[in-house]
Design an enzyme around this catalytic site. Structure first.
Site, short mmCIF file in Angstrom:
data_model
loop_
_atom_site.label_atom_id
_atom_site.label_comp_id
_atom_site.label_asym_id
_atom_site.label_seq_id
_atom_site.Cartn_x
_atom_site.Cartn_y
_atom_site.Cartn_z
N ASN A 161 0.84 -1.21 0.00
CA ASN A 161 0.00 0.00 0.00
C ASN A 161 0.87 1.25 0.00
O ASN A 161 1.91 1.32 0.65
CB ASN A 161 -1.02 0.00 1.15
CG ASN A 161 -0.42 -0.19 2.51
OD1 ASN A 161 0.58 -0.88 2.67
ND2 ASN A 161 -1.03 0.41 3.52
N GLU A 174 0.46 5.24 0.55
CA GLU A 174 -0.45 6.28 1.05
C GLU A 174 -0.03 7.67 0.59
O GLU A 174 1.06 7.87 0.06
CB GLU A 174 -0.53 6.19 2.58
CG GLU A 174 -1.12 4.86 3.02
CD GLU A 174 -1.37 4.76 4.52
OE1 GLU A 174 -0.90 5.63 5.28
OE2 GLU A 174 -2.05 3.78 4.92
N CYS A 223 -4.23 0.73 -2.43
CA CYS A 223 -4.06 -0.52 -1.69
C CYS A 223 -3.01 -1.42 -2.35
O CYS A 223 -2.80 -1.37 -3.57
CB CYS A 223 -5.37 -1.31 -1.66
SG CYS A 223 -6.68 -0.55 -0.71
N GLU A 282 -3.12 -4.62 -3.03
CA GLU A 282 -3.63 -5.55 -4.04
C GLU A 282 -3.68 -4.89 -5.41
O GLU A 282 -3.33 -5.48 -6.43
CB GLU A 282 -5.05 -6.02 -3.67
CG GLU A 282 -5.16 -6.77 -2.36
CD GLU A 282 -5.45 -5.86 -1.18
OE1 GLU A 282 -4.84 -4.78 -1.07
OE2 GLU A 282 -6.29 -6.26 -0.35
N CYS A 323 -10.37 -4.94 0.65
CA CYS A 323 -11.45 -3.96 0.67
C CYS A 323 -12.33 -4.11 -0.59
O CYS A 323 -11.97 -4.80 -1.54
CB CYS A 323 -10.88 -2.55 0.75
SG CYS A 323 -10.27 -1.92 -0.82
N CYS A 375 -10.75 -3.27 -4.00
CA CYS A 375 -9.82 -4.29 -4.49
C CYS A 375 -10.58 -5.52 -4.99
O CYS A 375 -10.20 -6.13 -5.98
CB CYS A 375 -8.83 -4.67 -3.39
SG CYS A 375 -7.65 -3.34 -3.07
#
Ligand code: THU
Length: 162
Positions: free
Chosen positions: A61, A63, A72, A74, A111, A114
């Site tokens: 991830n 940010e 993210c 993934e 999430c 994803c």
């Protein structure tokens, strides 16, 4: 009126029960989580996907101070794979996370965004993607077809004319 329900079938097992290939993929995801750039959440996520030809592609991830600009793990891995190997089949993706603030033993469950992206590539390649979820504990969850986690997902059918 009719009621209906959906069953999601997964597998729960311990890390030491994983096949060699799955254990390797999860280890690569764990290592990828060390590359996370997560100064805001302190929640380091790692993903590792295996292409049919055997290559493993990782993501973590990333940010941003403008929160929605981050991404993210993934999706970092999937977008990277789709860019570098656009026509290769993704067989499996492993995900895991390590928080610097709390001990999360449970496997990381991707999430909704994803899941939507995983479903897109499954539809594109017309083959299911195995999802291997790990955490800081010993338990691992496996889903043979990641789209099982996105029932009633938005699909291309909706965009088709006539
Ligand atoms: N995160 C992921 O990388 N994957 C998920 O499936 C859930 C959340 C990241 C986004 C953000 O950087 C941090 O975890 C906390 O939400």
């Amino acid at each position: 009126m009719a009621e209906f329900s959906i069953t999601v079938k997964g597998l729960s097992l311990k890390k030491n029960e994983l096949s060699k290939a799955d254990a390797e993929l999860l280890t690569r995801a764990e290592k990828a989580s060390e590359r996370a750039y997560a100064p805001y959440s302190q929640f380091n996520v790692g993903a590792a996907l295996r292409l049919e030809k055997g290559e493993i592609i990782i993501g973590s991830n990333q940010e941003n101070v403008a929160y929605p600009s981050g991404l993210c793990a993934e999706r970092v891995a999937l977008f990277s794979a789709s860019t570098t190997n656009p026509n290769e089949v993704v067989e499996a993706i492993a995900v895991t996370a390590r928080s610097k603030k709390l001990l999360h033993k449970d496997p990381l469950s991707p999430c909704g965004n994803c899941r939507q992206v995983i479903a897109e590539y499954q539809n594109k390649q017309k083959r299911p993607i195995r999802l291997i979820m790990g955490g800081q504990g010993e338990e691992v969850w496996i889903f043979e077809d990641a789209s099982a986690l996105l029932p009633f997902g938005f699909e291309a059918e909706y965009l088709k004319g006539d």
